[in-house]
Design a protein around this motif. Sequence first.
Motif, mmCIF file in Angstrom:
data_model
loop_
_atom_site.group_PDB
_atom_site.id
_atom_site.type_symbol
_atom_site.label_atom_id
_atom_site.label_comp_id
_atom_site.label_asym_id
_atom_site.label_seq_id
_atom_site.Cartn_x
_atom_site.Cartn_y
_atom_site.Cartn_z
ATOM 1 N N ILE A 61 -52.787 107.584 12.055
ATOM 2 C CA ILE A 61 -52.645 108.503 10.980
ATOM 3 C C ILE A 61 -50.844 108.352 10.855
ATOM 4 N N SER A 62 -50.135 108.089 11.559
ATOM 5 C CA SER A 62 -48.724 107.762 11.286
ATOM 6 C C SER A 62 -48.602 106.677 10.389
ATOM 7 N N ALA A 63 -49.110 105.421 10.653
ATOM 8 C CA ALA A 63 -49.174 104.178 9.854
ATOM 9 C C ALA A 63 -49.539 104.686 8.396
ATOM 10 N N ALA A 64 -50.775 105.002 8.212
ATOM 11 C CA ALA A 64 -51.196 105.329 6.870
ATOM 12 C C ALA A 64 -50.161 106.379 6.054
ATOM 13 N N VAL A 65 -49.496 107.211 6.903
ATOM 14 C CA VAL A 65 -48.614 108.142 6.115
ATOM 15 C C VAL A 65 -47.403 107.536 5.668
ATOM 16 N N TRP A 66 -46.747 106.926 6.801
ATOM 17 C CA TRP A 66 -45.619 105.754 6.348
ATOM 18 C C TRP A 66 -45.884 104.886 5.465
ATOM 19 N N ASN A 67 -47.104 104.112 5.408
ATOM 20 C CA ASN A 67 -47.240 103.212 4.150
ATOM 21 C C ASN A 67 -47.407 104.220 3.022
ATOM 22 N N GLY A 68 -48.049 105.235 3.010
ATOM 23 C CA GLY A 68 -48.308 105.938 1.752
ATOM 24 C C GLY A 68 -46.851 106.357 1.210
ATOM 25 N N GLY A 69 -45.952 106.650 1.902
ATOM 26 C CA GLY A 69 -44.463 106.891 1.707
ATOM 27 C C GLY A 69 -43.712 105.742 0.994
ATOM 28 N N SER A 70 -43.818 104.863 1.648
ATOM 29 C CA SER A 70 -43.312 103.304 1.227
ATOM 30 C C SER A 70 -43.816 103.003 -0.108
ATOM 31 N N PHE A 71 -45.202 103.377 -0.198
ATOM 32 C CA PHE A 71 -45.789 102.925 -1.761
ATOM 33 C C PHE A 71 -45.270 103.817 -2.818
ATOM 34 N N LEU A 72 -45.233 105.262 -2.395
ATOM 35 C CA LEU A 72 -44.416 106.158 -3.457
ATOM 36 C C LEU A 72 -43.170 105.902 -3.722
ATOM 37 N N LEU A 73 -42.356 105.491 -2.749
ATOM 38 C CA LEU A 73 -40.780 105.501 -3.028
ATOM 39 C C LEU A 73 -40.362 103.921 -3.424
ATOM 40 N N GLU A 74 -41.256 102.983 -3.037
ATOM 41 C CA GLU A 74 -40.841 101.546 -3.359
ATOM 42 C C GLU A 74 -41.715 100.896 -4.334
ATOM 43 N N VAL A 75 -43.163 100.834 -4.192
ATOM 44 C CA VAL A 75 -44.027 100.269 -5.151
ATOM 45 C C VAL A 75 -44.199 100.984 -6.477
ATOM 46 N N MET A 76 -44.474 102.282 -6.376
ATOM 47 C CA MET A 76 -44.845 103.069 -7.467
ATOM 48 C C MET A 76 -43.600 103.113 -8.646
ATOM 49 N N PRO A 77 -42.480 103.326 -8.171
ATOM 50 C CA PRO A 77 -41.563 103.247 -9.305
ATOM 51 C C PRO A 77 -41.501 101.938 -10.154
ATOM 52 N N GLN A 97 -44.037 99.725 -10.421
ATOM 53 C CA GLN A 97 -45.234 99.712 -11.530
ATOM 54 C C GLN A 97 -45.007 100.694 -12.644
ATOM 55 N N VAL A 98 -44.379 101.745 -12.582
ATOM 56 C CA VAL A 98 -44.004 102.491 -13.672
ATOM 57 C C VAL A 98 -43.232 101.915 -14.590
ATOM 58 N N ILE A 99 -41.909 101.202 -14.121
ATOM 59 C CA ILE A 99 -41.259 100.260 -14.897
ATOM 60 C C ILE A 99 -41.663 99.327 -15.882
ATOM 61 N N LEU A 100 -42.791 98.423 -15.089
ATOM 62 C CA LEU A 100 -43.554 97.344 -15.707
ATOM 63 C C LEU A 100 -44.540 98.204 -16.798
ATOM 64 N N LYS A 101 -45.063 99.317 -16.597
ATOM 65 C CA LYS A 101 -45.875 99.926 -17.512
ATOM 66 C C LYS A 101 -45.099 100.196 -18.795
ATOM 67 N N GLU A 102 -43.877 100.997 -18.468
ATOM 68 C CA GLU A 102 -42.909 101.210 -19.719
ATOM 69 C C GLU A 102 -42.732 99.937 -20.571
ATOM 70 N N LYS A 103 -42.377 98.831 -19.691
ATOM 71 C CA LYS A 103 -42.062 97.366 -20.387
ATOM 72 C C LYS A 103 -43.252 96.954 -21.327
ATOM 73 N N LYS A 104 -44.260 96.984 -20.717
ATOM 74 C CA LYS A 104 -45.398 96.702 -21.354
ATOM 75 C C LYS A 104 -45.529 97.182 -22.720
ATOM 76 N N LYS A 105 -45.415 98.723 -22.562
ATOM 77 C CA LYS A 105 -45.529 99.654 -23.832
ATOM 78 C C LYS A 105 -44.542 99.338 -25.059
ATOM 79 N N SER A 106 -43.226 99.165 -24.530
ATOM 80 C CA SER A 106 -42.382 98.900 -25.313
ATOM 81 C C SER A 106 -42.528 97.448 -26.126
ATOM 82 N N GLU A 107 -43.011 96.672 -25.329
ATOM 83 C CA GLU A 107 -43.276 95.423 -25.907
ATOM 84 C C GLU A 107 -44.358 95.431 -26.833
ATOM 85 N N THR A 108 -45.415 96.104 -26.631
ATOM 86 C CA THR A 108 -46.781 96.305 -27.686
ATOM 87 C C THR A 108 -46.404 97.324 -28.676
ATOM 88 N N GLN A 109 -45.525 98.390 -28.638
ATOM 89 C CA GLN A 109 -45.098 98.983 -29.670
ATOM 90 C C GLN A 109 -44.715 98.502 -31.056
#
Length: 382
Positions: free
Chosen positions: A326-342, A344-356
């Motif tokens: 359970i600790s490993a799954a929660v730790w990896n979830g925190g890493s995903f939210l704080l490191e990977v997800m931001p 992904q959001v930046i890449l999505k915004e770049k794609k939107k700005s390129e397509t607009q």
Amino acid sequence: MSINEESLEDLQFNNGDSFEKVKQKLKDRSKKVAQTKEMLKIQTREMLSKQAVKVAKQAEEHEKFINKVTHFLGVLTFGGFCFLLGARPQDIPYVYCFFYVIFVPLRWIYYRFKKWHYYLLDFCYYANTIFVVDLLLYPKNEKFFMVCFAFAEGPLAWALIVWRCSLVFNSLDKLVSVLIHLLPGLVFFTIRWWNPTTFADMHPEGSARRVSWPYVEERSYLFTWLFVVPLAAYTLWQALYFLIVNVLRRQRLLRDPEVKTSYRELSRKAQKANNSWWRLSGLLGDQNRMLMYIVLQGIFTIATMALTYPIFLSYRLHIIFQLLKISAAVWNGGSFLLEVMPRQVILKEKKKSETQPVQTREDKEVATTENKIETNISPETE
């Protein structure tokens, strides 16, 4: 006699000719039916793909709201599950079976659209299907229980840690992936140590050891049903997987490189990262990477199944292992939210700005053409 013979020959010729015509007509009809069927298949596929694209666009438009709702429901459900685990541990197997029967078919539908459906041939789904059969049809079978225990606390549990499954409440896909690997171990933990309904089948009174089910003392019996039989069942799965993916569906996979399998995705990521997995799988050359993948997975399975032996015998060790998962799954979830997800959001915004800008150009071009048409038409109307 000659006239009769000629007439008979003519009749036979005509009959043969008419038979050939009928045969040809039937062939033409069957071809038309096959063509119409193929056309209907293509049309239905196009319709479904269009609808899927519409749904995906709508989901993207309301992505933030959907993530909030998923996070809200995920946290509440997880909290309810934890309460149930303490209040009524005997009901946990039925909760797990309900989860599997509902979410795995839904995942197949989603994965079929994404061309990920070969993931459902992986060992974790094979093992989970065996778990459901055991819990619903053979709940008092000690030998079957031990085989399922070896699967749940062996390869599935360690895959949760090794492959870094992330407990992310706002992602239904990640949440289901975690639960498929985490829930079976919790289910068999409760049956072995916490289930009041199995107390009557446990060892006689007067023993100083902790109450558990099944109560087994013979080492050879444990070795057979915690290691040998599960390993044989794993080998059967590996043979079936190889037969389906590398023999029966080989041409289909070669025709469509977009279709994903575990081996394809793992190899792609390992090659991109150039990590130890990629170097190990290439020890026998590039042409034998699939064979090395099977060998490495077999070594992982043997090692993790061997570790279930002490976990099965020790209550404290089993508790620690549950907390580790359970600790490993929660730790990896925190890493995903704080490191990977931001990222992904930046890449999505770049794609939107390129397509607009492209969309605005197209809109301007359409507007100018409309204005030209209006100016050309207006003098004639006057």
